[in-house]
Design a protein around this motif. Structure first.
Motif, PDB file in Angstrom:
ATOM      1  N   ALA A 133      50.749  95.499  28.730  1.00 39.69           N
ATOM      2  CA  ALA A 133      50.600  94.650  29.879  1.00 39.69           C
ATOM      3  C   ALA A 133      49.127  94.268  30.107  1.00 39.69           C
ATOM      4  O   ALA A 133      48.673  94.303  31.161  1.00 39.69           O
ATOM      5  CB  ALA A 133      51.218  95.352  31.105  1.00 39.69           C
ATOM      6  N   LEU A 134      48.488  93.936  28.916  1.00 37.43           N
ATOM      7  CA  LEU A 134      46.992  93.430  29.202  1.00 37.43           C
ATOM      8  C   LEU A 134      46.780  92.353  30.287  1.00 37.43           C
ATOM      9  O   LEU A 134      45.962  92.510  30.850  1.00 37.43           O
ATOM     10  CB  LEU A 134      46.768  92.870  27.742  1.00 37.43           C
ATOM     11  CG  LEU A 134      45.287  92.864  27.505  1.00 37.43           C
ATOM     12  CD1 LEU A 134      44.599  93.923  27.658  1.00 37.43           C
ATOM     13  CD2 LEU A 134      45.048  92.025  26.010  1.00 37.43           C
ATOM     14  N   THR A 135      47.662  91.440  30.309  1.00 41.99           N
ATOM     15  CA  THR A 135      47.448  90.100  31.233  1.00 41.99           C
ATOM     16  C   THR A 135      47.674  90.606  32.704  1.00 41.99           C
ATOM     17  O   THR A 135      47.224  89.824  33.502  1.00 41.99           O
ATOM     18  CB  THR A 135      48.093  89.170  31.068  1.00 41.99           C
ATOM     19  OG1 THR A 135      49.541  89.489  30.658  1.00 41.99           O
ATOM     20  CG2 THR A 135      47.689  88.596  29.297  1.00 41.99           C
ATOM     21  N   ILE A 136      48.403  91.413  32.871  1.00 40.55           N
ATOM     22  CA  ILE A 136      48.695  91.528  34.296  1.00 40.55           C
ATOM     23  C   ILE A 136      47.886  92.969  34.816  1.00 40.55           C
ATOM     24  O   ILE A 136      48.046  93.103  36.094  1.00 40.55           O
ATOM     25  CB  ILE A 136      50.283  91.586  34.657  1.00 40.55           C
ATOM     26  CG1 ILE A 136      50.827  92.985  33.951  1.00 40.55           C
ATOM     27  CG2 ILE A 136      51.022  90.483  34.264  1.00 40.55           C
ATOM     28  CD1 ILE A 136      52.388  93.391  34.193  1.00 40.55           C
ATOM     29  N   SER A 137      47.492  93.720  34.076  1.00 38.26           N
ATOM     30  CA  SER A 137      46.889  94.795  34.718  1.00 38.26           C
ATOM     31  C   SER A 137      45.837  95.398  33.755  1.00 38.26           C
ATOM     32  O   SER A 137      45.427  96.626  33.968  1.00 38.26           O
ATOM     33  CB  SER A 137      48.085  96.139  34.854  1.00 38.26           C
ATOM     34  OG  SER A 137      48.402  96.558  33.584  1.00 38.26           O
ATOM     35  N   ASN A 138      44.969  94.445  32.869  1.00 35.48           N
ATOM     36  CA  ASN A 138      44.187  94.888  32.231  1.00 35.48           C
ATOM     37  C   ASN A 138      44.381  96.087  31.265  1.00 35.48           C
ATOM     38  O   ASN A 138      43.468  96.757  30.874  1.00 35.48           O
ATOM     39  CB  ASN A 138      42.925  95.357  32.968  1.00 35.48           C
ATOM     40  CG  ASN A 138      42.160  94.185  33.847  1.00 35.48           C
ATOM     41  OD1 ASN A 138      42.307  93.161  33.407  1.00 35.48           O
ATOM     42  ND2 ASN A 138      41.791  94.529  35.017  1.00 35.48           N
ATOM     43  N   HIS A 141      48.683  99.635  32.475  1.00 36.82           N
ATOM     44  CA  HIS A 141      50.128  99.812  32.765  1.00 36.82           C
ATOM     45  C   HIS A 141      50.578  99.895  31.514  1.00 36.82           C
ATOM     46  O   HIS A 141      52.017  99.314  31.510  1.00 36.82           O
ATOM     47  CB  HIS A 141      50.670  98.911  33.825  1.00 36.82           C
ATOM     48  CG  HIS A 141      50.299  99.163  35.088  1.00 36.82           C
ATOM     49  ND1 HIS A 141      50.631  98.297  36.300  1.00 36.82           N
ATOM     50  CD2 HIS A 141      49.320 100.068  35.818  1.00 36.82           C
ATOM     51  CE1 HIS A 141      50.257  98.795  37.248  1.00 36.82           C
ATOM     52  NE2 HIS A 141      49.395  99.713  37.177  1.00 36.82           N
TER      53      HIS A 141
END
Lengths: 668, 315
Positions: A133-138, A141
């Motif tokens: 989930a790199l793009t939504i929570s760095n 998550h």
């Protein structure tokens, strides 16, 4: 003849989709099987080695594909049939497996039955899930879990007028994860901490189906149990995400077990009162319940630099009884006309209570009993008619009215005295559809339908309000050639006092297949999916409310696929395919530019929203596969599939991967 | 305890009466001069007949209590005497390739209407578009004996739903092409009731879950609740409010590439939307959207599907 029959199966397996490179669809062994006593046995087992090499972002590869290296039982089938249908205990036994050994997607289905006496079905699945989930929570998550699901169903007397059903299902998710949280005050820093995910759901059900003359009755009683015993561990770093913040979290313990059950009833009645008139009713009732405890202790430093410790204890339960009923009346006065009316009722009421205790630096804080409820009642009625005046043309239409009432009691302020605000709102949806279906010549079928809907009070700014939809489809199919095309559009406008939300989506696709002769086949297709939405925004920036901004999102997805399959001298099967998916966004060349129409652009349009208007990327996966018949019962297989993922603006997640396999398919 | 005992007694009663019914099922096959029996068909159709013992319909041929008009080849293709006398021909038998769609539906439902999963088949979108049983199922050339589908299930569906095929070719997707899932895990192609867990209109042909809710919650059970604090988006308008269930370019199948636009498009305070009917809550002034730190909403609002401990889903 035998090989032709086998090839027919192979073609059927690969004609449209491009599944992953393995397993090989061509089975080993004779499709007629071998006789063993009164039984006939067919089987094929494919064992091989998968290999991968990945360049680039391994996390994104694992999210999208996730195949790894190693030996696998790539696929297998077993069929045992009694030849006269009068086996002693078994008349049919079917087993299908896929990916066993260590593939991220494992599947197994099993059926065993004795005609007229019993039928047992098992479906077992396992999924290794990885997502950073790199793009939504760095990447904070991240999840790396395994989910295993199994369904067992036993039917006694499957061909009699009274059938008894029993079943069991479970769904277990276990693994590791990262969570985030915020401590010590609402402007405190965010921390990443570990989670040991442990969730388990099981369901037991028993029921019976009864046929009495024209009456069919089905009753099911079931119990679902759920528990979430996820444990949370220490923070990954004592410092949070915000490096300028003095906030520190040096100790954390958190447990929040949640257990519950949902017993339910389902009843279904179907009656043909006359040959032209049927009535059916369906009723379900379930009573969900979850009991929970939230126990947390944390120590650290707040953003002002003071030592802090905090304990929170929450306990209580949530309940949700749900009642649903349908009554459907159908009338077929003659083969040309069909009238149907379906009325539906749904009532869901969410309620619960919890006790919240908080200790800050050893000082007992507020303890309160909070209460909240959300009730939803929906009444729906659909009236439908279908008219087939000619063999080559028919018409259909329907009108629907729905009324949804939402009652909510919300605790607006958690501090005492608690202020509960009861709310009731009703929205009504009216929608109508009309369509025509045509079959001017036998191989050609077409259908066209249009729908218009009006919702007087949608729940969200993005919900359907004033919308219309168009669907059109044509399909031409003869023995050696087929071509299909479809068009869809959906346009919604949801205006409010301040903003305008509008969304427009349309898709167009064409697919075709050509089999010039039995050993050669081509297929290919193209689809285009467009979406644009425009929505009003309101948010704070540096304590200033900006309420005239807009969110504008554009997506233009083009997907192309092509494949060729051939068989050489009845011994060598070859498949080559290619899939490419590309979102061209709005055609911009840099993330910071915008294509927002001048009419809706505002000076406040924040730079943060401009890059979020598009997400251009490309994703392609060519594949080739070879299968050689070495012996009647033995095949050698090999394949290669390449994945290439690339984003246009941000290259952090790009990757390319070579995956492949070598295997032997054997039939004993 | 007493309640369970009553249910146990009911179960025992159902089972024993069923067994009794089974033991008495010894009706004789009626004779009818226009029926010739399946053996006669073998002479000209050996390829079909020799493999038919694997076909689920073979049960009708071997069961004792099935009447001639429901048994074997003639159970579907009608009485065969005229066909035999004429030495074949599609005009002398019920040939499904020659039947209009509604006649195919009628023929199959003579037996298969007893499965109540098909109770809505006559009003389903598929039937309205002339997509009937033989459009997807192949009785004599099926790839699997389990459901007699003409192709792998996803390929059957992709044949018409090309846009869905494209959605499953996205980077993030449910694993249908990989074989882990099938379309029918979520959909009932034979028709469903109006989805009253939503507004009753959409989505089409989607199964309902355990509590008559969206099909997503059949597997994603941790999102089902009930929670003390429900995110009404999940409960009222369903998972599709934020997610694209087939596939997406965005992680977690989200509808937007970044999470803050997913949230802010609803949380803008406009109109009379939301639970309070005065607009969905705007974030507080402490959220400075000029600072990238505040653009990952779910970093703090981590229990976004529902919480038992915090009304703003912080824990």
């Amino acid at each position: 003849m035998r090989v032709t029959w086998m090839f027919t199966i192979a073609l059927s397996l690969t004609v449209w989709g491009q599944p992953t490179v393995a397993p090989t669809p061509e089975p080993a062994g004779s499709p007629r099987g071998d006789n063993w006593g009164d039984y006939n046995i067919t089987n094929s087992w494919e064992v091989g080695y998968r290999f991968i090499t990945v360049d680039g972002n391994m996390g994104e590869y694992r999210s999208d594909v996730n195949y790894g290296n190693g030996i696998r039982l790539l696929g297998g089938t077993l069929g045992v049939h009694s030849r006269d249908g009068k086996g002693k205990w078994i008349d049919e036994l079917l087993l299908d497996v896929r990916g066993l050994g260590n593939d991220p997607y494992q599947f197994s289905s099993f059926r065993m039955q004795k005609n007229s006496l019993y039928r047992y079905d098992l479906l077992w699945r396992s999924n290794e899930y990885f997502n950073p989930a790199l793009t939504i929570s760095n990447g904070n998550h991240q999840l790396s879990t395994n989910r295993q699901m199994q369904d067992h169903d036993l039917t006694l007397l499957p061909q009699s007028k009274l059938r008894v059903r029993m079943g069991f299902s479970n769904n277990a998710q276990n693994g590791a994860g990262l969570w985030t949280g915020q401590w010590f005050d609402t402007r405190g820093d965010e921390y990443v901490y570990q989670a040991d995910v442990r969730r388990y759901q099981s369901e037991y059900r028993v029921g019976a189906d009864l046929e009495l003359r024209r009456l069919k009755l089905s009753v099911t009683r079931g119990w679902e149990f759920f528990k979430d015993d996820t444990r949370f561990g220490q923070p990954v770093f004592p410092a949070g995400d915000n490096t300028t913040d003095r906030n520190r979290l040096t100790f954390l313990r958190r447990d929040e077990p949640m257990h519950g059950r949902t017993p339910y009833w389902r009843a279904h009645l179907h009656s043909e009162l006359a040959t032209s008139f049927t009535i059916q009713g369906k009723f379900t009732y379930s009573d969900g319940e979850r009991n929970f405890i939230y126990d947390e202790a944390a120590r650290g430093t707040d953003r002002l630099g003071s030592d802090r410790n905090r304990q929170i204890l929450v306990s209580g339960n949530g309940r949700r009884p749900v009642t649903t009923g349908y009554l459907t009346l159908s009338w077929h006065p003659n083969p040309k006309w069909t009238f149907t009316n379906q009325a539906g009722y749904h009532h869901s009421r969410m309620e619960g209570d919890g006790r919240y205790s908080e200790l800050n630096n050893g000082t007992a804080g507020l303890t309160l009993l909070s209460f909240q409820s959300l009730g939803i009642r929906t009444i729906s009625n659909v009236s439908e008619a279908s008219w087939q005046p000619w063999k080559w043309a028919g018409f259909f239409g329907n009108y629907q009215f729905s009324e949804r009432r939402i009652r909510s009691v919300e605790l607006l302020e958690p501090e005492l005295p608690a202020t509960a605000a009861p709310i009731e709102q009703i929205n009504r949806l009216k929608a109508g559809t009309g369509g025509i279906r045509l079959q001017p010549v036998k191989p050609l079928r077409m259908s066209f339908s249009a729908e218009v809907g009006r919702n007087d009070r949608p729940f969200y700014p993005t919900s359907d309000r004033d919308y219309h939809a168009i669907n059109a489809r044509a399909q031409y199919r003869v023995a050696k050639f087929d071509l299909s095309s479809d068009y869809r559009s959906f346009t919604n406008t949801n205006s409010t006092s301040l903003f305008l939300h509008s969304s427009s989506g349309r898709s167009w696709a064409a697919n075709g297949g050509w089999r010039p002769f039995s050993a050669l086949q081509f297929d290919g297709g193209y689809s285009y999916i467009h979406l644009d939405t425009l929505t009003g925004l309101a948010y704070f920036a540096n304590f200033t409310l900006l309420d005239q901004d807009r969110s504008f999102y554009v997506s233009n997805v083009h997907t192309f696929h092509a494949g060729v399959q051939t068989q050489i001298k009845k011994r060598v099967d070859f498949y080559g395919g290619y899939v490419r998916t590309q979102d061209r966004g709005d055609g911009r060349t840099a993330a910071g530019t915008t294509s927002m129409p001048d009419a809706v652009r505002t000076p406040e349009t924040a730079p943060a929203f401009v890059p979020a208007q598009v997400f251009p990327f490309s994703y392609q996966a060519p594949v080739i596969r070879l299968s050689i018949l070495l012996h009647r019962n033995l095949r050698w297989n090999a394949g290669w599939q390449y994945y290439d993922y690339g984003e246009k603006f941000l290259k952090l997640q790009d990757y390319s991967a070579h995956t492949g396999f070598v295997s032997l398919s054997y039939s004993f | 305890m007493g309640r369970f005992r009553v249910e146990y007694l009911i179960l025992v009663g159902i089972v024993s009466s069923g067994l009794a019914a089974f033991s008495q099922s010894s009706a004789k096959t009626p004779t009818n001069s226009t029926y010739v029996g399946s053996m006669a068909c073998r002479t000209c159709h050996p390829n079909v007949a020799l493999q038919f013992f694997r076909n689920p319909h073979n049960k009708t041929d071997v069961a004792k209590a099935v009447s001639a008009e429901n048994a074997g080849c003639e159970g579907c293709h009608g009485p065969g005497k005229a066909h035999v006398d004429a030495n074949g021909g599609k005009q002398t038998i019920v040939a499904f390739s020659e039947l209009p769609p509604n006649a195919i539906l009628d023929a199959c439902l003579r037996c298969h209407s007893k499965d109540l999963n098909r109770a809505n088949i006559r009003r389903s979108n598929h039937t309205q578009a002339n997509v009937v049983c033989t459009s997807c199922h192949s009785i004599h050339r099926a790839v699997s004996n389990r459901q007699l589908l003409a192709k792998r299930q996803a390929d059957v569906c992709y044949g018409c739903h090309s846009d869905v095929r494209a959605q499953f070719s996205q980077p993030f997707k449910h694993r249908v092409n990989e074989g882990f899932m099938t379309c029918s895990d979520c959909h009932n192609p034979h028709g469903t009731e109006a989805p009253v867990w939503k507004a009753g209109r959409r989505p089409h042909l989607v199964n309902s879950g355990l509590q008559n809710e969206q099909a997503c919650l059949k597997c994603h059970t941790d999102k089902r609740g009930p929670f003390l604090y429900e995110h009404a988006a999940v409960r009222v308008d369903g998972c599709e409010t934020c997610h694209s269930p087939h596939g997406s370019a965005n992680t977690r199948l989200l509808k937007r590439p970044v999470v803050f636009t997913v949230c802010l498009e609803c949380h803008n305070g406009a109109g009379n939307f939301g639970r309070q009917a005065d607009g969905v809550t705007v974030q507080s002034a402490s959220h400075n959207m000029a600072d990238p730190r505040y653009r990952n909403c779910t970093t703090c609002h981590v229990r976004i599907h529902g919480s038992n401990a915090d009304r703003t889903f912080l824990r």
